[in-house]
Enzyme design. Structure first.
Site, mmCIF file in Angstrom:
data_model
loop_
_atom_site.group_PDB
_atom_site.id
_atom_site.type_symbol
_atom_site.label_atom_id
_atom_site.label_comp_id
_atom_site.label_asym_id
_atom_site.label_seq_id
_atom_site.Cartn_x
_atom_site.Cartn_y
_atom_site.Cartn_z
ATOM 1 C CD GLU A 40 -1.722 17.312 17.528
ATOM 2 O OE1 GLU A 40 -1.857 17.401 18.760
ATOM 3 O OE2 GLU A 40 -1.745 18.293 16.758
ATOM 4 C CG HIS A 62 -6.527 25.259 11.941
ATOM 5 N ND1 HIS A 62 -5.456 24.481 12.310
ATOM 6 C CD2 HIS A 62 -7.562 24.867 12.729
ATOM 7 C CE1 HIS A 62 -5.808 23.679 13.285
ATOM 8 N NE2 HIS A 62 -7.086 23.883 13.563
ATOM 9 C CB SER A 84 -8.425 23.588 18.279
ATOM 10 O OG SER A 84 -7.440 22.692 18.728
ATOM 11 N N GLY A 85 -9.901 20.543 18.287
ATOM 12 C CA GLY A 85 -10.423 19.498 19.144
ATOM 13 C C GLY A 85 -11.796 18.978 18.777
ATOM 14 C CB ILE A 86 -14.384 20.093 16.408
ATOM 15 C CG1 ILE A 86 -15.901 19.914 16.441
ATOM 16 C CG2 ILE A 86 -13.858 20.013 14.973
ATOM 17 C CD1 ILE A 86 -16.668 21.075 15.843
ATOM 18 N N GLY A 87 -12.540 17.203 16.166
ATOM 19 C CA GLY A 87 -12.467 15.865 15.580
ATOM 20 C C GLY A 87 -12.111 15.825 14.113
ATOM 21 C CE LYS A 88 -9.523 21.113 12.414
ATOM 22 N NZ LYS A 88 -9.832 21.402 13.839
ATOM 23 C CB SER A 89 -6.809 14.794 13.176
ATOM 24 O OG SER A 89 -6.197 16.052 12.941
ATOM 25 N N GLY A 114 -12.907 23.596 11.300
ATOM 26 C CA GLY A 114 -13.654 23.573 12.552
ATOM 27 C C GLY A 114 -12.747 23.930 13.708
ATOM 28 N NE ARG A 159 -34.166 18.456 9.455
ATOM 29 C CZ ARG A 159 -35.166 18.166 10.287
ATOM 30 N NH1 ARG A 159 -35.564 19.082 11.163
ATOM 31 N NH2 ARG A 159 -35.747 16.985 10.245
ATOM 32 C CG ASP A 163 -1.983 22.033 12.468
ATOM 33 O OD1 ASP A 163 -3.001 22.410 13.075
ATOM 34 O OD2 ASP A 163 -0.859 22.537 12.658
#
Length: 359
Positions: free
Chosen positions: A207, A143, A160-165, A158, A248, A182
């Site tokens: 998407e 995924h 779902s909804g974290i901002g990959k697309s 990452g 770091r 996806d």
């Protein structure tokens, strides 16, 4: 002892279509492939079967045909019959040779697939090996989003909804290429070469939450997409956690294992205001620099260490000079004291001489 399973099952129709082969004798619709190699049966047609791997696809070219045509017809028929009796999966005659007819009787007798190609034997052999490799290569799906960033194949993973697309969309706008959203299909070639692509139904589609499904190729042009790309690194997006010990300096290389291959892994914390597209581009370029042997973090640390060593040497020299100055000052003070003592002694002597002169 249980016999291992075949590498794959090959459909004859699809096999012929993919390699542009002509069907001559096809007694079955498919055949099992137990070995990924191919074989030129020159020695076998001569009667030598020691170490013969009959599980491989057999290729016949001008050399084998020329040898067979030099034999007595009865001996030739016997050699061909012996060869087909070894339960070979398939025989392909190259160069579009009319002598393919020599094998039809034996192929029908032993129910062996007989095909013909117009290609040169060597050329077909290369394409056949690639075909078998694609058929038998290990596969998996993960995924995430697959993009090519500045020539580096990057899988963005990452929650779902974290901002990959959305991050991939910004990377596309910056001139990078989109491959999959996806679901990323990954195959491993030659044991260490990972290639990623999108499933056929999802190819070129993305998407975007709030908008829906978009066709990247239609919106941004053909240059914005690719069918597949080599996978060079994985970037994992995660929500910023102030208690997590994020790297770091970048000295500690992380990896993730995909189909037995270790791939560089970079974890990027996500927070408001961070330009993820720019960070991913930087990570991709930095990974390419590492592959060429240049590691900026290590160079930075080496520079710091060299500076500290130089500073230590400077301090040591300063301390040595200070010690030498103190020693010189001490010696000068002693010399001064001795000079004063000597002057006092001279004065005393002079005073004594004056006293004696008075008496």
């Amino acid at each position: 002892m249980t016999e291992k399973e075949p590498l794959c099952t090959i459909e004859v129709e699809e096999f012929c279509k993919s390699l542009n082969l002509e069907k001559i004798i096809v007694p079955v619709d498919y055949f099992e492939l137990w070995d990924s190699g191919t074989n030129r049966p020159g020695l076998q047609l001569h009667g030598y079967y020691e170490y013969f791997d009959n599980r491989r696809i057999q290729l016949v070219g001008k050399v084998e045909i020329s040898y067979l045509m030099s034999l007595d017809p009865r001996l030739r028929e016997k050699r061909i019959d012996d060869f087909f009796s070894h339960d070979i999966p398939c025989l392909i005659v190259c160069w579009d040779l009319p002598e393919t007819a020599l094998f039809e009787k034996a192929a029908a007798k032993y129910k062996v697939i007989l095909l013909k190609s117009k290609e040169k034997t060597t050329s077909l052999n290369y394409r056949l090996i690639d075909y078998i490799d694609n058929k038998t290569t290990p596969r998996t799906g993960i995924h995430g989003v697959l993009v090519e960033v500045r020539g580096v194949g990057v899988v963005i993973t990452g929650a779902s909804g974290i901002g990959k697309s959305e991050t991939a969309l910004e990377l596309i706008k910056r001139g990078n290429s989109f491959i999959a959203d996806d679901v990323v299909d990954i195959t491993c070639h030659h044991g260490n070469h990972l290639i990623g692509e999108a499933p056929e139904m999802l190819r070129y589609y993305m998407e975007v939450r709030g908008i829906g499904i978009i066709d990247v190729r239609m919106l941004f042009g053909a240059k914005s997409v690719k069918r597949s790309v080599d996978i060079d690194m994985v970037i994992r997006l995660e929500n910023w956690d102030e208690h997590s010990p994020y790297d770091r300096l970048g000295l500690d290389d992380q990896t993730t294992n995909i189909l037995g291959v270790d791939i560089p892994l970079v974890t990027i914390p996500v927070s408001s205001g961070r330009n993820l597209a720019a960070i991913i581009e930087t990570a991709a370029i930095n990974n390419r620099m590492k592959e060429t042997g240049y590691r900026s973090a290590q160079v930075f640390v080496n520079n710091i260490e060299e500076y500290n060593k130089e500073e230590d040497r400077r301090k040591a020299k300063e301390a040595k000079r200070k010690k030498e100055r103190e020693k010189i000052n001490h010696l000068e003070e002693k010399a001064k004291e001795k000079e004063e003592d000597l002057q006092e002694e001279v004065q005393n002597i002079q005073n004594q001489e004056k006293g004696e002169d008075w008496y």
